[in-house]
Design a protein around this motif. Structure first.
Motif, PDB file in Angstrom:
ATOM      1  N   CYS A  24       8.584  -5.257  -1.279  1.00 35.61           N
ATOM      2  CA  CYS A  24       9.372  -4.182  -0.671  1.00 35.61           C
ATOM      3  C   CYS A  24      10.153  -4.715   0.530  1.00 35.61           C
ATOM      4  N   PRO A  25      11.343  -4.184   0.797  1.00 36.25           N
ATOM      5  CA  PRO A  25      12.072  -4.586   2.000  1.00 36.25           C
ATOM      6  C   PRO A  25      11.225  -4.357   3.250  1.00 36.25           C
ATOM      7  N   GLY A  26      11.103  -5.393   4.064  1.00 29.23           N
ATOM      8  CA  GLY A  26      10.301  -5.296   5.279  1.00 29.23           C
ATOM      9  C   GLY A  26       8.857  -5.715   5.112  1.00 29.23           C
ATOM     10  N   CYS A  27       8.454  -6.081   3.896  1.00 30.11           N
ATOM     11  CA  CYS A  27       7.068  -6.495   3.645  1.00 30.11           C
ATOM     12  C   CYS A  27       6.743  -7.764   4.424  1.00 30.11           C
ATOM     13  N   GLY A  28       5.527  -7.855   4.942  1.00 28.84           N
ATOM     14  CA  GLY A  28       5.115  -9.026   5.700  1.00 28.84           C
ATOM     15  C   GLY A  28       4.827 -10.251   4.860  1.00 28.84           C
ATOM     16  N   ASN A  29       4.746 -10.098   3.544  1.00 32.08           N
ATOM     17  CA  ASN A  29       4.429 -11.251   2.689  1.00 32.08           C
ATOM     18  C   ASN A  29       5.471 -12.360   2.815  1.00 32.08           C
ATOM     19  N   GLY A  30       6.741 -11.981   2.981  1.00 31.04           N
ATOM     20  CA  GLY A  30       7.776 -12.992   3.137  1.00 31.04           C
ATOM     21  C   GLY A  30       7.609 -13.792   4.417  1.00 31.04           C
ATOM     22  N   ILE A  31       7.140 -13.133   5.474  1.00 35.92           N
ATOM     23  CA  ILE A  31       6.893 -13.824   6.744  1.00 35.92           C
ATOM     24  C   ILE A  31       5.768 -14.842   6.576  1.00 35.92           C
ATOM     25  N   VAL A  32       4.732 -14.446   5.851  1.00 41.61           N
ATOM     26  CA  VAL A  32       3.609 -15.357   5.607  1.00 41.61           C
ATOM     27  C   VAL A  32       4.071 -16.548   4.770  1.00 41.61           C
ATOM     28  N   ASN A 206       1.869  -5.545   7.550  1.00 46.46           N
ATOM     29  CA  ASN A 206       2.248  -4.146   7.333  1.00 46.46           C
ATOM     30  C   ASN A 206       2.444  -3.834   5.861  1.00 46.46           C
ATOM     31  N   CYS A 207       1.946  -2.693   5.442  1.00 48.45           N
ATOM     32  CA  CYS A 207       2.363  -2.096   4.175  1.00 48.45           C
ATOM     33  C   CYS A 207       2.886  -0.711   4.552  1.00 48.45           C
ATOM     34  N   HIS A 208       4.146  -0.684   4.939  1.00 50.16           N
ATOM     35  CA  HIS A 208       4.725   0.556   5.447  1.00 50.16           C
ATOM     36  C   HIS A 208       4.965   1.577   4.336  1.00 50.16           C
ATOM     37  N   VAL A 209       4.957   1.123   3.080  1.00 51.63           N
ATOM     38  CA  VAL A 209       5.204   2.023   1.950  1.00 51.63           C
ATOM     39  C   VAL A 209       3.935   2.768   1.552  1.00 51.63           C
ATOM     40  N   GLN A 210       2.851   2.018   1.321  1.00 52.39           N
ATOM     41  CA  GLN A 210       1.628   2.642   0.831  1.00 52.39           C
ATOM     42  C   GLN A 210       0.675   3.068   1.944  1.00 52.39           C
ATOM     43  N   TYR A 211       0.712   2.376   3.075  1.00 57.69           N
ATOM     44  CA  TYR A 211      -0.219   2.684   4.155  1.00 57.69           C
ATOM     45  C   TYR A 211       0.474   3.336   5.352  1.00 57.69           C
ATOM     46  N   GLY A 212       1.502   2.699   5.856  1.00 58.42           N
ATOM     47  CA  GLY A 212       2.174   3.215   7.045  1.00 58.42           C
ATOM     48  C   GLY A 212       2.770   4.592   6.849  1.00 58.42           C
ATOM     49  N   ARG A 213       3.408   4.810   5.702  1.00 55.26           N
ATOM     50  CA  ARG A 213       4.044   6.106   5.446  1.00 55.26           C
ATOM     51  C   ARG A 213       3.009   7.216   5.407  1.00 55.26           C
ATOM     52  N   ARG A 214       1.894   6.985   4.725  1.00 52.84           N
ATOM     53  CA  ARG A 214       0.867   8.025   4.596  1.00 52.84           C
ATOM     54  C   ARG A 214       0.175   8.333   5.917  1.00 52.84           C
TER      55      ARG A 214
END
Length: 280
Positions: A24-32, A206-214
């Motif tokens: 997802c756009p903004g996912c931290g996996n790319g940073i890792v 961050n998982c802003h889609v599945q965790y942060g949003r909820r």
């Protein structure tokens, strides 16, 4: 783009395979992933000297993009495959990349025993407090009271600390960073890969889609800002009270110790068995 970044991109990415990525756009996996590449580049390792094993989950896609020796394995079993590779060829730099659910739920037993045995390999665990890929179910690191697809009225189980579990289980090197701390993260990964023994780097992501949003934690940028504001270094944490550390994430090296290495002890056993020809 700097020369080193160009070199990293040219040397270590599979340019014609599965790009653009599925995260997802903004996912931290790319940073890792970028931090891992910078660490490998600074260590001057060729892609044939590195093995990257993953399980199932968002982080499990990383071997698809990287031109190392790679294994995309089954759920929770990245460390078992990594162990087999290291035993077969101890000279390789073996890294297991896992998510919090992959590493500590179905893979929890493998994780604690890899630490106990002090296998000579590196585990990078991306902890986003949720099962992101499969629909947002709670994981062993989902905070108490949080909302997920399997805890609609609040999570009633308490999370454990991956890094502290690794220390207690016997890992030689344990460190933690967040995806906000990009430069710190690649230095910690480099230290982990250079360490003789089982080395663990927990990455709070961050998982802003599945965790942060909820849980009304905001978008990706807002979650990264929260990581910045709520992180303290190991040195500073040592001077703070338990009350002052409430809700904070300690980043840096948690333990760095010398212990017998399982893979090396195994080679000694093989040598003794060969010398005695099975006579004990």
């Amino acid at each position: 783009m700097s020369v080193s970044a160009q070199a990293i991109r040219h040397e270590y990415l599979r340019h014609n395979k599965k790009f653009p990525h599925v995260w997802c756009p903004g996912c931290g996996n790319g940073i890792v992933m970028a931090a891992l590449l910078r660490a490998v580049y600074r260590m001057e390792l060729s892609k044939d000297e590195v093995v990257l094993a993953s399980g199932i989950g968002c982080s499990g896609r990383m071997p698809t993009y990287l031109d190392f020796n790679t294994l995309h394995t089954t759920h929770g079993r990245a460390l078992t495959y990594a162990t087999g590779v290291k035993l077969a060829n101890p000279a390789l730099n073996v890294v297991a990349i896992m998510g919090d659910g992959d590493a500590t739920a179905i893979g929890g037993n493998h994780f604690i025993h890899a630490a106990r045995r002090n296998l000579n390999l590196t585990a990078i665990i991306i902890n986003n407090s949720i099962y992101g890929m499969t629909g947002g179910q709670y994981s062993p690191t989902t905070p108490f009271g949080s909302t997920s697809t399997t805890s609609l009225y609040g999570h009633i189980e308490h999370a454990f600390s991956i890094a502290e579990l690794a220390v207690t289980a016997g890992a030689s090197f344990v460190a933690r960073a967040t995806v906000f701390h990009g430069e710190l993260l690649d230095r910690l990964i480099e230290q982990a890969m250079e360490k003789r023994g089982f080395a663990v780097v927990e990455v709070i992501s961050n998982c802003h889609v599945q965790y942060g949003r909820r849980n009304k934690l905001g978008n990706a940028v807002e979650m990264l800002q929260s990581f910045k504001e709520n992180s303290v270094t190991v040195t500073r944490a040592a001077k703070l009270s338990a009350e002052e550390l409430e809700g904070k994430t300690t980043v840096g090296v948690l333990t760095d110790r010398e212990m017998p290495i399982s893979t090396e002890e195994y080679q000694k056993v093989r040598q003794r068995a060969s010398t005695t020809k099975g006579k004990v």
